[in-house]
Design a protein around this motif. Sequence first.
Motif, PDB file in Angstrom:
ATOM      1  N   LEU A  49       9.709  56.058 -20.256  1.00  0.00           N
ATOM      2  CA  LEU A  49       9.100  57.264 -20.221  1.00  0.00           C
ATOM      3  C   LEU A  49       7.534  57.225 -20.360  1.00  0.00           C
ATOM      4  CD1 LEU A  49      10.771  58.500 -23.427  1.00  0.00           C
ATOM      5  CD2 LEU A  49      11.284  59.220 -20.999  1.00  0.00           C
ATOM      6  N   SER A  51       3.609  57.907 -21.056  1.00  0.00           N
ATOM      7  CA  SER A  51       2.741  57.866 -22.272  1.00  0.00           C
ATOM      8  C   SER A  51       2.534  59.392 -22.847  1.00  0.00           C
ATOM      9  CB  SER A  51       1.262  57.163 -22.213  1.00  0.00           C
ATOM     10  OG  SER A  51       0.523  58.139 -21.454  1.00  0.00           O
ATOM     11  N   ARG A  52       2.318  59.578 -23.996  1.00  0.00           N
ATOM     12  CA  ARG A  52       2.197  60.803 -24.703  1.00  0.00           C
ATOM     13  C   ARG A  52       1.068  61.622 -23.776  1.00  0.00           C
ATOM     14  NH1 ARG A  52       1.818  61.171 -30.871  1.00  0.00           N
ATOM     15  NH2 ARG A  52       4.148  60.592 -30.558  1.00  0.00           N
ATOM     16  N   MET A  55       2.703  62.752 -20.728  1.00  0.00           N
ATOM     17  CA  MET A  55       3.744  63.925 -20.974  1.00  0.00           C
ATOM     18  C   MET A  55       3.041  65.125 -21.255  1.00  0.00           C
ATOM     19  SD  MET A  55       6.912  62.596 -20.942  1.00  0.00           S
ATOM     20  CE  MET A  55       8.085  63.641 -22.194  1.00  0.00           C
ATOM     21  N   TYR A  58       1.935  66.468 -17.825  1.00  0.00           N
ATOM     22  CA  TYR A  58       2.940  67.107 -16.887  1.00  0.00           C
ATOM     23  C   TYR A  58       3.595  68.160 -17.593  1.00  0.00           C
ATOM     24  CZ  TYR A  58       3.304  62.379 -14.523  1.00  0.00           C
ATOM     25  OH  TYR A  58       2.934  61.454 -13.748  1.00  0.00           O
ATOM     26  N   GLY A  59       3.411  68.508 -18.946  1.00  0.00           N
ATOM     27  CA  GLY A  59       3.903  69.815 -19.416  1.00  0.00           C
ATOM     28  C   GLY A  59       2.938  70.630 -19.040  1.00  0.00           C
TER      29      GLY A  59
END
Length: 93
Positions: A49, A51-52, A55, A58-59
């Motif tokens: 996954l 990294s935060r 994420m 991408y969000g």
Amino acid sequence: MATKQRKPASVEGTTVNLPGVTAEFHRPDHYVPTRDDLAGVAETVRGYLPSRQMMLFYGGLGALAALSVIEWPVAAAIGAGVALAQRSGTAST
């Protein structure tokens, strides 16, 4: 990851005698994963996954595309480009 040996199929079962047919039913031999097996799988998935921070990026990119601020093919191209650049950047170091 812990592995367990399978037990031999049990001899216990149910036999049904019908005219012309005999059917035997046995309890299936299923492997039930242990807590250690599941923890190992979870750690493997976490390794793939992003990294935060990525994420969130991408969000946000997906939200911009969903709100039609940018077109979805542009958002997909940006996301793929960033992922490709990061992958090639980390492989060379």
